[in-house]
Design a protein around this motif. Sequence first.
Motif, PDB file in Angstrom:
ATOM      1  N   ALA A 185      52.250 110.139 -20.250  1.00 41.40           N
ATOM      2  CA  ALA A 185      51.855 109.698 -21.588  1.00 41.40           C
ATOM      3  C   ALA A 185      52.977 108.923 -22.281  1.00 41.40           C
ATOM      4  N   LEU A 186      54.207 109.433 -22.189  1.00 38.95           N
ATOM      5  CA  LEU A 186      55.330 108.756 -22.845  1.00 38.95           C
ATOM      6  C   LEU A 186      55.627 107.402 -22.199  1.00 38.95           C
ATOM      7  N   SER A 187      55.645 107.368 -20.867  1.00 38.79           N
ATOM      8  CA  SER A 187      55.912 106.099 -20.187  1.00 38.79           C
ATOM      9  C   SER A 187      54.778 105.103 -20.395  1.00 38.79           C
ATOM     10  N   ALA A 189      52.872 104.971 -23.103  1.00 38.26           N
ATOM     11  CA  ALA A 189      53.042 104.470 -24.468  1.00 38.26           C
ATOM     12  C   ALA A 189      54.166 103.443 -24.544  1.00 38.26           C
ATOM     13  N   TYR A 190      55.241 103.677 -23.791  1.00 39.45           N
ATOM     14  CA  TYR A 190      56.354 102.707 -23.768  1.00 39.45           C
ATOM     15  C   TYR A 190      55.924 101.388 -23.142  1.00 39.45           C
ATOM     16  N   LEU A 192      52.860 100.246 -23.049  1.00 41.36           N
ATOM     17  CA  LEU A 192      51.945  99.606 -23.994  1.00 41.36           C
ATOM     18  C   LEU A 192      52.700  98.937 -25.127  1.00 41.36           C
ATOM     19  N   TYR A 193      53.773  99.571 -25.593  1.00 36.18           N
ATOM     20  CA  TYR A 193      54.583  98.977 -26.659  1.00 36.18           C
ATOM     21  C   TYR A 193      55.248  97.684 -26.189  1.00 36.18           C
ATOM     22  N   TRP A 196      52.564  94.912 -25.994  1.00 32.59           N
ATOM     23  CA  TRP A 196      51.652  94.812 -27.120  1.00 32.59           C
ATOM     24  C   TRP A 196      51.462  93.366 -27.568  1.00 32.59           C
TER      25      TRP A 196
END
Length: 214
Positions: A185-187, A189-190, A192-193, A196
């Motif tokens: 989940a953290l990787s 989200a990173y 995706l950031y 973006w």
Amino acid sequence: MDNSQGSGGMKGGIGGLFGGGAPEYSNTELAGVPLTGMSPLSPYLNVDPRYLIQDTDEFILPTGADKTRGRFELAFFTIGGSCMTGAALGAVNGLRVSLKETRDMGWSKPRNVQILNMVTRQGASWANSLGSVALLYSVFGVAIEKARGAEDDINTMAAGTLTGMLFKSASGLKGVARGGLAGLALSGAYALYNNWDHLTGSSSSSSSSSSRLY
């Protein structure tokens, strides 16, 4: 008259010593010279200053190399930054916990010593934890990059998942599963950031193209 001629002769003599004197022109003679098409030259170097101005950063890199740092170069920054971040967060948490536990004590030397011990203990513990996570993530990232021969978001997400699983490996299968999900989940989200801007740009371009079609 004699003084002016003497000074002119002295200038010519000095110019002759250093390779000949440059011709002198009056302002009226230079007034009619067109300046169109002439490049502004530096008074110190016979180089056009426009060639010294670069719009983009220039790097000396091997042929075919990217202009970005790889995972191995970023590993040192990641590990060091994680350790310092963990130390700062741990110190703040230790200060909060120590103030809560010693609120019934007056401001005295024993209380100050207890607060200081809690701050240093929590800071070291958090720095060790975050530094270990960053070390595992960097090692997995470099290994996966070398194994696949490519650098993309798949390496990031795989390294994050493996890091979470290994970090929680002492907690049993459920802990391994939770750690893997947390790392994924953290990787994710990173990743995706980081993408973006690309995602929003592609979606806006696709919507604009569809509006043109209809």
